[in-house]
Design a protein around this motif. Structure first.
Motif, PDB file in Angstrom:
ATOM      1  N   SER A 166       5.780 -24.037 -47.788  1.00 47.91           N
ATOM      2  CA  SER A 166       6.646 -23.799 -47.114  1.00 47.91           C
ATOM      3  C   SER A 166       6.164 -24.266 -45.566  1.00 47.91           C
ATOM      4  O   SER A 166       7.121 -25.032 -44.907  1.00 47.91           O
ATOM      5  N   LEU A 167       4.979 -24.321 -45.386  1.00 49.89           N
ATOM      6  CA  LEU A 167       4.438 -25.353 -44.028  1.00 49.89           C
ATOM      7  C   LEU A 167       4.958 -26.411 -44.470  1.00 49.89           C
ATOM      8  O   LEU A 167       5.450 -27.175 -43.422  1.00 49.89           O
ATOM      9  N   LYS A 168       4.719 -27.202 -45.538  1.00 53.31           N
ATOM     10  CA  LYS A 168       5.136 -28.707 -45.732  1.00 53.31           C
ATOM     11  C   LYS A 168       6.073 -28.980 -45.622  1.00 53.31           C
ATOM     12  O   LYS A 168       6.779 -30.003 -44.908  1.00 53.31           O
ATOM     13  N   ALA A 203       8.514 -18.689 -33.467  1.00 56.79           N
ATOM     14  CA  ALA A 203       8.476 -17.467 -34.465  1.00 56.79           C
ATOM     15  C   ALA A 203       8.465 -17.904 -35.954  1.00 56.79           C
ATOM     16  O   ALA A 203       7.887 -17.361 -36.639  1.00 56.79           O
ATOM     17  N   VAL A 204       9.000 -18.997 -36.528  1.00 53.10           N
ATOM     18  CA  VAL A 204       9.258 -19.613 -37.830  1.00 53.10           C
ATOM     19  C   VAL A 204       7.821 -19.838 -38.237  1.00 53.10           C
ATOM     20  O   VAL A 204       7.179 -19.533 -39.042  1.00 53.10           O
ATOM     21  N   TYR A 205       6.985 -20.703 -37.380  1.00 53.27           N
ATOM     22  CA  TYR A 205       5.717 -21.235 -37.542  1.00 53.27           C
ATOM     23  C   TYR A 205       4.912 -20.173 -37.656  1.00 53.27           C
ATOM     24  O   TYR A 205       3.722 -20.225 -38.268  1.00 53.27           O
ATOM     25  N   ARG A 206       4.796 -19.315 -36.441  1.00 53.09           N
ATOM     26  CA  ARG A 206       3.793 -18.051 -36.650  1.00 53.09           C
ATOM     27  C   ARG A 206       3.940 -17.335 -37.928  1.00 53.09           C
ATOM     28  O   ARG A 206       2.853 -16.896 -38.286  1.00 53.09           O
ATOM     29  N   TYR A 207       5.080 -16.947 -38.398  1.00 52.72           N
ATOM     30  CA  TYR A 207       5.024 -16.292 -39.434  1.00 52.72           C
ATOM     31  C   TYR A 207       4.543 -16.968 -40.798  1.00 52.72           C
ATOM     32  O   TYR A 207       4.076 -16.067 -41.459  1.00 52.72           O
ATOM     33  N   VAL A 208       4.936 -18.072 -40.891  1.00 49.50           N
ATOM     34  CA  VAL A 208       4.420 -18.901 -42.044  1.00 49.50           C
ATOM     35  C   VAL A 208       3.097 -19.056 -41.927  1.00 49.50           C
ATOM     36  O   VAL A 208       2.487 -18.846 -43.044  1.00 49.50           O
ATOM     37  N   LEU A 209       2.424 -19.213 -40.727  1.00 50.78           N
ATOM     38  CA  LEU A 209       1.013 -19.309 -40.711  1.00 50.78           C
ATOM     39  C   LEU A 209      -0.008 -17.946 -40.968  1.00 50.78           C
ATOM     40  O   LEU A 209      -1.002 -18.087 -41.368  1.00 50.78           O
ATOM     41  N   GLN A 210       0.837 -16.850 -40.806  1.00 48.19           N
ATOM     42  CA  GLN A 210       0.280 -15.430 -41.005  1.00 48.19           C
ATOM     43  C   GLN A 210       0.545 -14.927 -42.538  1.00 48.19           C
ATOM     44  O   GLN A 210       0.018 -14.003 -42.794  1.00 48.19           O
ATOM     45  N   ASN A 227      16.135 -14.171 -39.993  1.00 53.58           N
ATOM     46  CA  ASN A 227      16.990 -14.330 -38.411  1.00 53.58           C
ATOM     47  C   ASN A 227      16.470 -15.621 -37.810  1.00 53.58           C
ATOM     48  O   ASN A 227      17.388 -16.193 -37.367  1.00 53.58           O
ATOM     49  N   ASN A 228      15.230 -15.573 -37.590  1.00 49.73           N
ATOM     50  CA  ASN A 228      14.718 -16.892 -36.764  1.00 49.73           C
ATOM     51  C   ASN A 228      14.852 -18.142 -37.472  1.00 49.73           C
ATOM     52  O   ASN A 228      15.248 -18.970 -36.910  1.00 49.73           O
ATOM     53  N   TYR A 229      14.610 -18.218 -38.858  1.00 50.09           N
ATOM     54  CA  TYR A 229      14.628 -19.273 -39.708  1.00 50.09           C
ATOM     55  C   TYR A 229      16.166 -19.769 -39.643  1.00 50.09           C
ATOM     56  O   TYR A 229      16.396 -20.876 -39.698  1.00 50.09           O
ATOM     57  N   PHE A 230      17.084 -18.832 -40.057  1.00 48.55           N
ATOM     58  CA  PHE A 230      18.569 -18.967 -39.817  1.00 48.55           C
ATOM     59  C   PHE A 230      19.366 -19.546 -38.791  1.00 48.55           C
ATOM     60  O   PHE A 230      20.037 -20.482 -38.697  1.00 48.55           O
ATOM     61  N   HIS A 231      18.520 -19.086 -37.519  1.00 47.34           N
ATOM     62  CA  HIS A 231      19.226 -19.583 -36.722  1.00 47.34           C
ATOM     63  C   HIS A 231      19.106 -21.177 -36.197  1.00 47.34           C
ATOM     64  O   HIS A 231      19.857 -21.985 -35.774  1.00 47.34           O
TER      65      HIS A 231
END
Length: 355
Positions: A166-168, A203-210, A227-231
């Motif tokens: 996902s991060l990639k 928020a997207v990056y923070r969630y992925v990293l956690q 919701n964050n990602y789809f925005h």
């Protein structure tokens, strides 16, 4: 025997244990040597003891197998031990009583066993059964613990792989270029929207990293992340993409592997044409069986995109490691559908912490 039924890999234990206990019983506990009265040689008595031991061992082994299959998890150890204790005790008493009753009816030994003879034979058998069943259960507990530990490690690796994939996807040049381009346009046109866009991206990056810190996330947390990602997708594609929800409130606290929804939405975006005149419509809803269903209309891109299907495969592997129901994939000429079983906390603790 069905593949999900447990077996006892105990060939050598039985091969050595049965003759050993027969010898000990004959030589230590039944060493009165009434051979002249009984009409049997010492070797004949030993082989009779061998047959008696095998009968008690094999019947109790069936009890062990039954309760290992009925209560297989480490969290079910108390129920398993209780069942084994009473089951083995009843079977041993019954087998030894019937054996001695048979001897009395046929005068096999040339005499009738007194009442204390019944009790003596039964108590000796119970002593050996307790020792052997304890060894069986100790080995079973260790094997289950080792298997659970290995599965936890495998799940941790799968979580890390999912996070990495996902991060990639989020930091690849195309993703960054597209989002920075969208941000640049917003800064010029709508600074308030630009600020929101930056917050959503953060928020997207923070969630992925956690995501690798836990094996499961609540459906509510996953939907908030989506919701964050789809925005970000909506800013990029505008009217070319739609996302619909129909989620039962009772399902919001149920669990699923983190990033599951993001991987499936990303998969839909990757493989389908997105046009304002023909939008990609993604629907997420729950059914009466507590499944989460993600479905999108199929409008495949004209250019072929190579897919290794790692995202979907990771989700399936996680569910297998968690001991949950299978993830189902259905496809028609117009729709692509993935059915994700939502996990209840009790189900997860039972299946995962002690399989």
């Amino acid at each position: 025997m069905p593949s999900n039924q447990k077996t006892l890999n105990d060939k050598w234990f039985r091969f050595i244990g049965i003759p050993f206990i027969a010898f000990m019983s004959h030589d230590v506990f039944f060493n009165e040597h009434h051979m002249s009265e009984e009409g049997f040689t010492s070797w004949e008595i030993f082989f009779i003891a061998l047959a008696e031991t095998a009968l008690v061992w094999e019947t109790n082994r069936l009890v062990l197998l039954y309760f290992h299959n009925r209560y297989p998890a480490l969290t079910q150890t108390r129920q398993r031990l209780t069942g084994i204790f009473f089951g083995c005790m009843l079977v041993t008493i019954l087998v030894r009583y019937l054996t001695i009753w048979f001897y009395d009816q046929t005068l096999f030994w040339g005499y009738i066993f007194p009442p204390e003879g019944y009790w003596y034979n039964i108590w000796i058998a119970l002593l050996y059964v307790a020792i052997v069943a304890g060894i069986y259960e100790g080995l079973y507990f260790f094997q289950q613990w080792k298997q659970t530990f290995a599965e936890k490690e495998a799940l941790k690796i799968e979580n890390l792989q999912t996070q990495l994939d996902s991060l990639k996807a989020q930091i690849n040049p195309h993703f960054l270029f597209n989002n920075l381009g969208s941000l640049s346009s917003l800064i010029m046109e709508d600074q308030a929207q630009a600020v929101r866009f930056v917050n959503e991206l953060s928020a997207v990056y923070r969630y992925v990293l956690q995501a690798n810190e836990k094996h499961l996330a609540s459906l509510k947390a996953e939907l908030n992340f989506i919701n964050n990602y789809f925005h970000l997708l909506k800013v990029r594609f505008g009217e070319g993409i739609e996302l619909n929800y129909q989620i039962q409130d009772s399902c919001l606290d149920y669990l699923l592997p983190p990033l599951t929804l993001q991987l499936l939405i990303e998969n839909a975006v990757k493989h389908n044409a997105i046009l304002s005149t023909s939008p990609l419509v993604i629907s997420i809803y729950t059914d009466e069986a507590d499944n989460l269903i993600i479905v999108n209309n199929l409008q495949k891109k004209t250019s072929t995109i190579t897919s290794n299907k790692l995202g979907l495969q990771n989700i399936m592997t996680k569910y297998k490691l968690l001991g949950q129901k299978d993830v189902l994939v259905k496809q028609t000429n117009s729709l692509f559908q993935v059915i994700i079983p939502l996990i209840k906390t009790a189900s997860y603790e039972s299946a995962y912490s002690g399989r």
